[in-house]
Design a protein around this motif. Structure first.
Motif, PDB file in Angstrom:
ATOM      1  N   ARG A  90       0.873  -1.177   0.000  1.00  0.00           N
ATOM      2  CA  ARG A  90       0.000   0.000   0.000  1.00  0.00           C
ATOM      3  C   ARG A  90       0.908   1.223   0.000  1.00  0.00           C
ATOM      4  O   ARG A  90       1.816   1.333   0.831  1.00  0.00           O
ATOM      5  N   TYR A  91       0.620   2.115  -0.907  1.00  0.00           N
ATOM      6  CA  TYR A  91       1.485   3.268  -1.109  1.00  0.00           C
ATOM      7  C   TYR A  91       0.625   4.525  -1.267  1.00  0.00           C
ATOM      8  O   TYR A  91      -0.591   4.432  -1.490  1.00  0.00           O
ATOM      9  N   PRO A  92       1.225   5.700  -1.141  1.00  0.00           N
ATOM     10  CA  PRO A  92       0.445   6.936  -1.290  1.00  0.00           C
ATOM     11  C   PRO A  92      -0.322   6.947  -2.610  1.00  0.00           C
ATOM     12  O   PRO A  92       0.258   6.731  -3.683  1.00  0.00           O
ATOM     13  N   GLY A  93      -1.604   7.155  -2.534  1.00  0.00           N
ATOM     14  CA  GLY A  93      -2.428   7.180  -3.733  1.00  0.00           C
ATOM     15  C   GLY A  93      -2.697   5.824  -4.338  1.00  0.00           C
ATOM     16  O   GLY A  93      -3.244   5.735  -5.441  1.00  0.00           O
ATOM     17  N   ALA A  94      -2.334   4.745  -3.636  1.00  0.00           N
ATOM     18  CA  ALA A  94      -2.474   3.404  -4.209  1.00  0.00           C
ATOM     19  C   ALA A  94      -2.708   2.406  -3.086  1.00  0.00           C
ATOM     20  O   ALA A  94      -1.798   2.115  -2.306  1.00  0.00           O
ATOM     21  N   ALA A  95      -3.914   1.843  -3.019  1.00  0.00           N
ATOM     22  CA  ALA A  95      -4.237   0.878  -1.971  1.00  0.00           C
ATOM     23  C   ALA A  95      -3.732  -0.513  -2.294  1.00  0.00           C
ATOM     24  O   ALA A  95      -3.708  -1.382  -1.413  1.00  0.00           O
ATOM     25  N   THR A  96      -3.325  -0.749  -3.545  1.00  0.00           N
ATOM     26  CA  THR A  96      -2.779  -2.040  -3.971  1.00  0.00           C
ATOM     27  C   THR A  96      -1.609  -1.789  -4.907  1.00  0.00           C
ATOM     28  O   THR A  96      -1.415  -0.662  -5.399  1.00  0.00           O
ATOM     29  N   VAL A  97      -0.871  -2.838  -5.202  1.00  0.00           N
ATOM     30  CA  VAL A  97       0.252  -2.666  -6.140  1.00  0.00           C
ATOM     31  C   VAL A  97      -0.259  -2.419  -7.554  1.00  0.00           C
ATOM     32  O   VAL A  97       0.432  -1.759  -8.359  1.00  0.00           O
ATOM     33  N   ASP A  98      -1.444  -2.919  -7.880  1.00  0.00           N
ATOM     34  CA  ASP A  98      -2.006  -2.628  -9.198  1.00  0.00           C
ATOM     35  C   ASP A  98      -2.332  -1.140  -9.323  1.00  0.00           C
ATOM     36  O   ASP A  98      -2.102  -0.521 -10.370  1.00  0.00           O
ATOM     37  N   GLU A  99      -2.858  -0.559  -8.253  1.00  0.00           N
ATOM     38  CA  GLU A  99      -3.122   0.883  -8.271  1.00  0.00           C
ATOM     39  C   GLU A  99      -1.821   1.675  -8.296  1.00  0.00           C
ATOM     40  O   GLU A  99      -1.757   2.762  -8.885  1.00  0.00           O
ATOM     41  N   LEU A 100      -0.772   1.137  -7.678  1.00  0.00           N
ATOM     42  CA  LEU A 100       0.532   1.797  -7.749  1.00  0.00           C
ATOM     43  C   LEU A 100       1.020   1.825  -9.192  1.00  0.00           C
ATOM     44  O   LEU A 100       1.570   2.839  -9.653  1.00  0.00           O
ATOM     45  N   TRP A 101       0.823   0.728  -9.913  1.00  0.00           N
ATOM     46  CA  TRP A 101       1.232   0.725 -11.319  1.00  0.00           C
ATOM     47  C   TRP A 101       0.481   1.802 -12.100  1.00  0.00           C
ATOM     48  O   TRP A 101       1.088   2.533 -12.896  1.00  0.00           O
ATOM     49  N   ASP A 102      -0.815   1.896 -11.889  1.00  0.00           N
ATOM     50  CA  ASP A 102      -1.589   2.911 -12.606  1.00  0.00           C
ATOM     51  C   ASP A 102      -1.050   4.313 -12.305  1.00  0.00           C
ATOM     52  O   ASP A 102      -0.900   5.151 -13.206  1.00  0.00           O
ATOM     53  N   LEU A 103      -0.751   4.583 -11.033  1.00  0.00           N
ATOM     54  CA  LEU A 103      -0.241   5.899 -10.646  1.00  0.00           C
ATOM     55  C   LEU A 103       1.085   6.188 -11.339  1.00  0.00           C
ATOM     56  O   LEU A 103       1.304   7.281 -11.882  1.00  0.00           O
TER      57      LEU A 103
END
Length: 849
Positions: free
Chosen positions: A356-369
């Motif tokens: 979980r990362y800033p602006g991304a609740a999952t690693v898939d959302e991190l990729w999108d960011l």
């Protein structure tokens, strides 16, 4: 310093309102009150302002002073004296007091006096006044101290480098270096101290009536026509080492205003600041008449080493001009002794990935960011604390000038019942424990494993640093407003081992900003040595208390504009970030045999320390170079086959050039013109900030996602590159757009995608990982595209079941992370069905659908 004009009075008044400044009292004056004082007939009242500018810019008005002299009095009273802490420690405060003393003397006064009134925040002013006027101090019963100095004494006050060192709080120690005295006597005492290290022997020498023998300390000659700003390049007649030593000693003596120091003085002993190093480099360039590497002084520990590098090795005896030798210094590069080749260990497979990362609740959302080039930095609000209480754009004591951070959402939420933890106990747990436990569980799920399939022989290695929750909760516990917390860092790893019933090593690793990368290295080594059959490794960082934000601002480490610019022009520091990430690791051979999905392979890793440098937080480019070279050797990888480098890249003006210097040396291409740009480089910190102990796992996660999608994401805020880095003479190019990641061509065709991940910690603890794409599995393509699949879903309750069903639907409908673009992987639906049947814990039926 100058007398204030009418236009300066609003700023003067504003500064008196800031009681946290470096000041003698808490007297606050409105603009109207100041004007009234200036027009008062019985007293000669003057307002003074101080402006500071240097090579880094114009700081504007940073100091205010108000002096009053009643008619007929022989004393000038300094009743307002304050300076912005942005410029303290450089001699500004000394120059102001000296100028006020000189002005009082010119007006015919005999004394300059000021009264120090203690507050909770102005102890630094007391320490300063004690250092320059201790013998003229008179303590009063109300706790105030009157300093009544002869004007000649005040006018003679001068800054010395030693005075920039902090005093021990409450010690009352006085620094005699700030007190004017007989220069000849002080010089003699300094020489004796340098010559005689034994304190008792030195004391005996000082008490003798006759002078002792002169020391061998350097009394560096300084030409009267030489100035740091305007002297033309001077070229000694020969490039002998002795000539270079003399030149270096002259430059150091002049730039540091220290005519006496030992010939073998180390930079640490000279207590060089980053500003000193910049000024010394500029001064050396002026004397030598050519540009020098900005990292030059970071690469040496003492004057001798610096002089030897600048002298170089003349091609024809010692007849070259010094300036030619200096030209050679620009191409002098770090050398790394080829490490002895150890037997190559078992590669380690990453079979589970979560975060979980800033602006991304999952690693898939991190990729999108990352792929979309978005930045997750935002202004701090009251979600953590009232940041306005501590925010001062001018950077006073106990404040921060930065209003920015990259934060996680919902850090207070935790599914305690799922993990079998009582709600009251969960409330006492550090949120870092709770978050890492959740993400570790997600990594195991991502791998398609359960506690039963992994078995007990699993290690847990967590990078962690701060303990903000303990600081908050313990204070409340003492007053009875909160129970004492479960907030020790060791508990983060142990919570995971306890929940999964893992019996392998369970440890929290604290090496500051390299903690999670060091944890990954320890986990890989444990697997290679056969200590564990698998390992969970990662890191976590939450910013729950303003102390770190203030501390880093006081150290000048944070970006003022809230923009982290790795390798970009205008880099002025990092932005604090939060995050948590974990990977499940297994030996590659075992992972392939078990049919695990492999996100990537850690081919090799290494850790080291920077050792002794010119300062505790000063990086060592030589150590960084050796680190990367040894990691590549451990991985048995040729650096020319590495096509991407995830750098530490924290966005600092000097840290980034030092990192590139070390990497270029490690890749064996230092100074090679043909080596330009074949390896992309970037830093995830530009998008999500500096996650400190979780920075390493964040960098690895970014690399694994790039391997999954076979694309490189952009590094932000680097449209214009850092002018201090000559990328044209390195193998690196800063990657600034979303593009395909192509396999590098080799003698036998395209090679595998490979990357390096660097992470450096304060004090010099460094770690580097060499990562490679997963080996291809030559299985027949799936022929079941149109076949129905039985997907078994279960959860602890109906709400969780619906949530999981929605996530699974999104996963399958978007192509699925399970296939990761592989041509030979099962279809997303088939893979998900198999995963749900074999890789998840079974729950009692809560809802059927």
């Amino acid at each position: 310093m100058r007398e204030a004009t009418d236009a300066d009075l609003p700023r003067f008044s504003q500064m008196t309102q800031r009681t946290n400044q470096f000041n003698v009292s808490t007297i606050r004056r409105t603009e109207a009150e100041i004007r009234a004082l200036l027009t008062e007939g019985q007293t000669d009242t003057r307002c003074w302002v101080t402006e500071v500018r240097d090579r880094f810019g114009d700081y504007g008005i940073v100091g205010a002073a108000l002096t009053r002299r009643p008619h007929g009095s022989d004393t000038v009273v300094l009743d307002t004296f304050l300076i912005s802490c942005r410029v303290l420690g450089r001699g500004v405060e000394h120059a102001v007091l000296s100028r006020l003393g000189a002005a009082a003397r010119e007006d015919g006064a005999r004394f300059l006096e000021t009264t120090y009134r203690p507050t909770a925040k102005n102890e630094p002013m007391r320490a300063y006044l004690e250092s320059v006027a201790a013998e003229h101090a008179v303590a009063r019963e109300d706790g105030s101290v009157l300093y009544r100095m002869p004007v000649a004494h005040a006018a003679a006050i001068a800054f010395r480098v030693e005075e920039s060192l902090p005093h021990e709080p409450g010690s009352g120690a006085r620094d005699p270096l700030g007190v004017p005295g007989d220069p000849e006597r002080l010089a003699t005492l300094a020489e004796l101290a340098e010559r005689e290290p034994d304190v008792e022997a030195l004391d005996a020498r000082v008490r003798r009536t006759g002078p002792g023998p002169r020391s061998t300390a350097v009394a560096a000659p300084v030409s009267s026509d030489m100035t740091a700003a305007s002297s033309p390049p001077r070229t000694p007649s020969a490039s002998s080492l002795g000539s270079v030593r003399t030149l270096v000693q002259e430059v150091f003596a002049r730039t540091l205003s220290r005519p006496h120091f030992p010939a073998d003085a180390t930079f640490e002993q000279l207590r060089l600041t980053s500003l000193d190093i910049v000024n010394l480099t500029v001064a050396l360039e002026k004397r030598l008449g050519r540009e020098l590497p900005t990292t030059l002084l970071f690469e040496h520990r003492d004057l001798e080493g610096l002089a030897r590098t600048l002298a170089g090795a003349p091609e024809e005896g010692e007849t070259q001009e010094l300036v030619n030798a200096a030209e050679a210094a620009d191409t002098t590069h770090l050398t790394v002794a080829a490490p002895s080749r150890a037997p190559v260990g078992e590669p380690v497979a990453v079979v589970g990935l979560a975060g979980r990362y800033p602006g991304a609740a999952t690693v898939d959302e991190l990729w999108d960011l990352l792929a979309e080039g978005r930045c997750a930095v935002r202004k701090l609000s009251e979600e953590r604390w009232d940041h306005s209480r501590y925010l001062d754009p001018e950077g006073g004591p106990e404040t921060t000038y930065s209003a920015w951070a990259a934060l996680l959402d919902d850090v207070d939420r935790f599914d305690a019942q799922f993990f079998g933890i009582a709600p009251r106990e969960a409330e006492m747990m550090d949120p870092q424990q709770r978050l890492f436990l959740e993400v570790a569980h997600e990594a195991v799920q991502d791998a398609g494993h359960t506690r039963a399939s992994l078995g007990p022989d699993v290690g847990v290695y967590v990078g962690v640093m701060a303990n903000d929750y303990a600081a908050l909760s313990r204070a409340a516990a003492v007053t009875g407003d909160s129970p004492f917390p479960y907030a020790e860092n060791y508990q983060i790893a142990n919570r995971v081992s306890y929940f999964f019933d893992f019996a392998g090593p369970s440890m929290a690793v604290d090496t500051a900003c390299s903690a999670s990368a060091v944890a990954l290295h320890l986990a890989c080594e444990a697997i290679r040595r056969g200590e564990v059959t698998a390992a969970l490794a990662g890191g976590v960082n939450l910013v729950l208390h303003p102390a770190r934000h203030i501390q880093y601002a006081q150290m000048g480490m944070l970006s003022r504009g809230g923009v982290c610019r790795p390798f970009g022009e205008g880099a002025d520091g990092f932005v604090m970030g939060e995050g948590v990430g974990a990977v499940l690791l297994k030996p590659l051979s075992r992972a392939l045999a078990d049919g695990d999905h492999v996100h990537g392979v850690i081919k090799g890793s290494w850790t080291n320390s920077g050792g002794r440098t010119s300062g505790f937080t000063v990086p060592n480019p030589q150590a960084q170079a050796e680190l990367v070279a040894r990691a590549l050797s451990a991985a048995d990888v040729d650096p020319r086959t590495v096509s991407y480098l995830e750098a530490h890249g924290s966005g600092t003006e000097l840290g980034d050039p030092i990192e590139i210097r070390g990497l270029t040396t490690a890749f064996g291409t230092d100074g090679a013109d043909h080596a330009h740009g074949w390896c992309a480089i970037g830093s995830v910190k530009s998008a999500i900030g500096h996650l400190e102990p979780a920075a390493g796992i964040a960098g690895l996660t970014k690399v694994l996602l790039q391997l999954r999608h076979r694309r490189l994401v952009p590094t932000l805020h680097a449209d214009t590159l850092n002018p201090r880095i000559d990328f044209d003479h390195t193998p690196f190019r800063v990657h600034r757009e979303l593009s395909e990641w192509h396999r590098p061509e080799g003698p036998e065709g395209p090679g595998p995608l490979r990357a390096g991940v660097s992470s450096f910690g304060a004090g010099g603890v460094n770690a580097h990982l060499v990562v490679e794409e997963a080996p291809e599995r030559h299985t027949a393509p799936s022929t079941t595209h149109d076949q129905p699949e039985l997907i078994v879903l279960s959860a602890a309750d109906a709400e969780r079941l619906r949530t999981y069903a929605r996530r699974l639907q999104a996963h399958v409908s978007t192509g699925g992370a399970a296939s990761h673009g592989s041509r030979t992987s099962p279809t997303p639906c088939a893979s998900a069905a198999n995963h749900c049947r074999t890789g998840r814990r079974s729950w009692r039926a809560a809802e059927r659908s």
